[in-house]
Design an enzyme around this catalytic site. Structure first.
Site, PDB file in Angstrom:
ATOM      1  N   ASP A 191      50.886  47.386  56.005  1.00  9.00           N
ATOM      2  CA  ASP A 191      50.711  46.471  54.887  1.00  9.00           C
ATOM      3  C   ASP A 191      51.116  45.069  55.376  1.00  9.00           C
ATOM      4  OD1 ASP A 191      50.608  45.468  52.167  1.00  9.00           O
ATOM      5  OD2 ASP A 191      52.808  45.585  52.171  1.00  9.00           O
TER       6      ASP A 191
ATOM      7  N   ASP B 180      51.774  41.899  52.936  1.00  8.67           N
ATOM      8  CA  ASP B 180      52.694  41.167  52.054  1.00  8.67           C
ATOM      9  C   ASP B 180      53.954  41.968  51.764  1.00  8.67           C
ATOM     10  OD1 ASP B 180      51.204  38.748  51.568  1.00  8.67           O
ATOM     11  OD2 ASP B 180      49.745  40.062  50.596  1.00  8.67           O
TER      12      ASP B 180
HETATM   13  C1  XBP Z   1      49.894  42.172  48.015  1.00  7.18           C
HETATM   14  C2  XBP Z   1      49.370  41.443  46.865  1.00  7.18           C
HETATM   15  C3  XBP Z   1      48.587  40.226  47.068  1.00  7.18           C
HETATM   16  C4  XBP Z   1      49.277  38.925  47.239  1.00  7.18           C
HETATM   17  C5  XBP Z   1      48.271  37.813  47.029  1.00  7.18           C
HETATM   18  O1  XBP Z   1      49.959  43.553  47.768  1.00  7.18           O
HETATM   19  O2  XBP Z   1      49.502  41.875  45.738  1.00  7.18           O
HETATM   20  O3  XBP Z   1      47.880  40.097  45.912  1.00  7.18           O
HETATM   21  O4  XBP Z   1      50.317  38.798  46.296  1.00  7.18           O
HETATM   22  O5  XBP Z   1      47.175  37.909  47.839  1.00  7.18           O
HETATM   23  P1  XBP Z   1      50.164  44.591  48.954  1.00  7.18           P
HETATM   24  P2  XBP Z   1      45.738  37.287  47.368  1.00  7.18           P
HETATM   25  O6  XBP Z   1      51.292  44.075  49.795  1.00  7.18           O
HETATM   26  O7  XBP Z   1      50.558  45.876  48.274  1.00  7.18           O
HETATM   27  O8  XBP Z   1      48.865  44.709  49.733  1.00  7.18           O
HETATM   28  O9  XBP Z   1      46.011  36.127  46.485  1.00  7.18           O
HETATM   29  O10 XBP Z   1      45.064  36.910  48.650  1.00  7.18           O
HETATM   30  O11 XBP Z   1      44.998  38.373  46.620  1.00  7.18           O
HETATM   31 MG    MG Z   2      53.202  44.850  50.203  1.00  3.55          MG
END
Ligand code: XBP
Ligand code: MG
Length: 251
Positions: A9, A11
């Site tokens: 993952d 973020d």
């Molecule tokens: C990550 C997210 C993303 C970011 C924003 O979730 O929820 O939406 O907050 O990214 P995970 P975008 O780590 O579970 O993949 O604005 O590019 O959508």
């Molecule tokens: Mg995440």
């Protein structure tokens, strides 16, 4: 079955991107469009239950500003999100967001051992490119066999779609892989695809339910900066290395 691939993952897992990365970028986009919306760290924690930036903006307006009207709401959301991506990637280009402990070290070790690597994320592809290039290494995109990101699947995490897409593209069985996630939504996605999962928490996710994780840690740890174990058996180790990963999956 022996361990073949590591699925990361982005973020919250590779880097702590949400509170001081995505959140201010959303706020900069709102200001650019003359909107007085302000996502505080506390409010953003609540909005994180919705994955995906466009989906999050939409959810915010529907739940917090029910009287808000725009002649073309879909276009507004798309344009706000484009601006947000521009602000966020500019932040990354300035080196604003470092990787979390142990990430660079474990990626190096995995590459040397010939493990296959993939990114499995909800975020926009440009954001992945920028984070890998500016926070990891100039050529880091090429370290990953597959970057599965954003709108390529119909349903974002917690749906398993992005994991199923990755397994299918890489022709892997879930038990040949290990996923790395930081949130309950991420864990729900990986586990719905039957991929064993290591969770490293952060400030927004530390109190979430991770019953279905192999192990829950503060972070991957470094030789001189040990992790804290929240759940699981680490065999007396203080940081995650390939030997520990192989022990967890039995191969
Ligand atoms: C990550 C997210 C993303 C970011 C924003 O979730 O929820 O939406 O907050 O990214 P995970 P975008 O780590 O579970 O993949 O604005 O590019 O959508
Ligand atoms: Mg995440």
């Amino acid at each position: 079955m022996s361990l073949q691939a590591l699925l990361f993952d982005i973020d919250g897992t590779l880097a702590d991107t949400e509170r001081d990365g995505h959140r201010p970028a959303f706020n900069q986009a709102f200001a650019e469009f003359g909107l007085d919306w302000n996502w505080t760290p506390e409010l953003y924690g609540k909005l994180l239950t919705v994955t995906g930036g466009k989906e999050r903006i939409r959810y915010f307006v529907e739940h917090y500003l029910p009287d808000f009207h725009s002649p073309d709401f879909d276009a507004l959301v798309a344009n706000l999100h484009k601006a947000k991506t521009r602000h966020y990637t500019a932040m990354l280009a300035n080196g604003a967001i470092p990787l979390r402990p142990g990430i660079h070290r474990l990626l190096n070790e995995a590459r040397q051992a010939g493990l296959r690597l993939a990114v499995v994320t909800t975020t926009t592809p440009e954001n992945v490119t920028a984070l890998l290039r500016y926070s990891l290494a100039e050529d880091a995109e090429s370290w990953f066999e597959l970057i599965a990101a954003g709108d390529i699947v119909a349903a974002k995490k917690p749906a398993p779609d992005i994991y199923l897409h990755t397994l299918q593209k890489m022709q892997l069985a879930p038990t040949q892989c290990l996923a790395f996630e930081d949130s309950r939504n991420g864990l729900l996605a990986s586990r719905a695809a039957h991929v064993p999962t290591v969770v490293t928490v952060n400030g927004y996710t530390e109190h979430e339910n991770f019953d279905d994780a192999l192990v829950v840690l503060s972070d991957l740890g470094e030789p001189h900066a040990p992790f804290t174990v929240l759940k699981g058996d680490v065999n007396g180790k203080e940081y995650v290395d390939l030997e520990l990963l192989r022990r967890w999956v039995g191969g």
